[in-house]
Design an enzyme around this catalytic site. Structure first.
Site, PDB file in Angstrom:
ATOM      1  N   GLU A 114       9.131 -36.447 -70.788  1.00  0.00           N
ATOM      2  CA  GLU A 114       9.927 -37.495 -70.150  1.00  0.00           C
ATOM      3  C   GLU A 114      11.393 -37.329 -70.509  1.00  0.00           C
ATOM      4  OE1 GLU A 114       8.043 -41.343 -70.195  1.00  0.00           O
ATOM      5  OE2 GLU A 114       9.970 -42.358 -70.485  1.00  0.00           O
ATOM      6  N   ASP A 116      14.865 -39.706 -70.054  1.00  0.00           N
ATOM      7  CA  ASP A 116      15.185 -41.082 -69.693  1.00  0.00           C
ATOM      8  C   ASP A 116      16.669 -41.391 -69.643  1.00  0.00           C
ATOM      9  OD1 ASP A 116      12.480 -41.831 -69.727  1.00  0.00           O
ATOM     10  OD2 ASP A 116      12.541 -42.336 -71.856  1.00  0.00           O
ATOM     11  N   GLU A 118      18.028 -45.249 -69.619  1.00  0.00           N
ATOM     12  CA  GLU A 118      17.558 -46.623 -69.668  1.00  0.00           C
ATOM     13  C   GLU A 118      18.716 -47.554 -70.018  1.00  0.00           C
ATOM     14  OE1 GLU A 118      13.022 -46.321 -71.255  1.00  0.00           O
ATOM     15  OE2 GLU A 118      14.568 -45.761 -72.697  1.00  0.00           O
TER      16      GLU A 118
END
Length: 295
Positions: A114, A116, A118
């Site tokens: 993953e 990210d 955010e």
């Protein structure tokens, strides 16, 4: 008169030293945005908390006490440039995460990769935190081994749309804000600390009250619902998982790979003035689990 001029000159020099630099390379404008949201994405969850504009140029997702929402790219990619412009909600947003990220969690549950971007919700008077993170081969499953770098922004992300992007190729991951590189995560070994398997592109809004705002001190307060995030100008350019081997990764600079001198200087500016957390500098972390910090 000269004595009065000196403080003015010092203030001017301070302003110049802290002024936003030009990276000299603008990947968000090198590629044409998607002509329609549904050409690149489908709803993943919370369809009743997601609306797409009539011309499919933008999507709005929101969180209330019933549900959040998310969308997912139709195709997986093995590299690429993935960008969008986002406008966040002002006011009390503690506990709420707005995310734009790459993942293969559904293809490799319990052992996924993953990457990210955010936005960690906040309380009035305090700025949003933009968190970047990389998980590799299950480091985001079970015993979490995050590779977080967190930033404040040099603008108000609730006042208008700003561009956020991830560039991922076999040798590096670069995070961009308005085309300024804020973090470069290079590949340093055969893949133990670098994601190489195909990933899909996602966007979502959800309740992460247990950790999102000051380590969970402030929770989502649904008296302020709905919590809304707006996305537009999606740029998705790269090699899908099914593309022939001759498909070449998107360049990260005018030179092709790596950052140019101007891009590197711009990244140093961001990390000097706006970086608020670096996992490699955290003395409480077990850095034997993150060998890229010292290799």
């Amino acid at each position: 008169m000269a004595l009065l001029f000196v403080p003015f000159l010092l203030l001017l020099m301070l302003h110049w030293s802290n002024a936003q630099p030009s990276p000299g390379y603008y990947p968000s404008y090198r590629f044409r945005p998607l002509r329609g949201f549904y050409r690149g994405f489908n709803n993943l969850w919370g369809p009743e908390h997601q609306t797409v504009s009539g011309d499919q140029s933008s999507v709005t997702i929101w969180l209330d006490r019933n549900s959040g929402s998310g969308f997912k790219s139709i195709r997986p990619f093995r590299n690429g440039y993935f960008g969008t412009s986002i406008k966040l909600q002002p006011g009390y947003t503690a506990g709420v995460i707005t995310a734009f990220y790459l993942s293969n969690n559904q293809a490799h549950p319990g052992f996924h990769d993953e990457v990210d971007i955010e936005f960690l919700g906040t309380t009035p008077g305090k700025p949003y935190i933009l968190q970047t993170n990389v998980y590799v081969r299950g480091s985001g499953d079970g015993r979490i081994i995050g590779r977080e770098m967190k930033f404040h922004l040099w603008f108000d992300p609730t006042a208008g749309f700003h561009n956020y992007a991830i560039l991922w190729n076999p040798n590096e991951i670069i995070f961009f804000v308005d085309d300024i590189p804020i973090r470069r995560y290079p590949r340093k070994n055969a893949g133990a600390t670098f994601p190489l398997r195909p990933m899909w592109l996602y966007g979502s809004i959800w309740d992460a009250s247990s950790w999102a705002t000051e380590d969970g001190k402030y929770k989502a307060d649904y008296r302020y619902q709905p919590f809304v995030a707006r996305f537009t100008r999606f740029v998705v350019r790269g090699c899908t998982a099914f593309a022939p081997l001759r498909c070449r990764p998107v360049p990260s600079s005018w030179h092709g790979a790596g950052l140019s001198r101007r891009q590197y200087a711009a990244m140093q500016w961001v990390q000097r003035y706006y970086l608020v957390y670096n996992y490699c500098k955290d003395s409480k972390r077990d850095h034997s689990l993150t060998p890229e910090c010292w290799s």
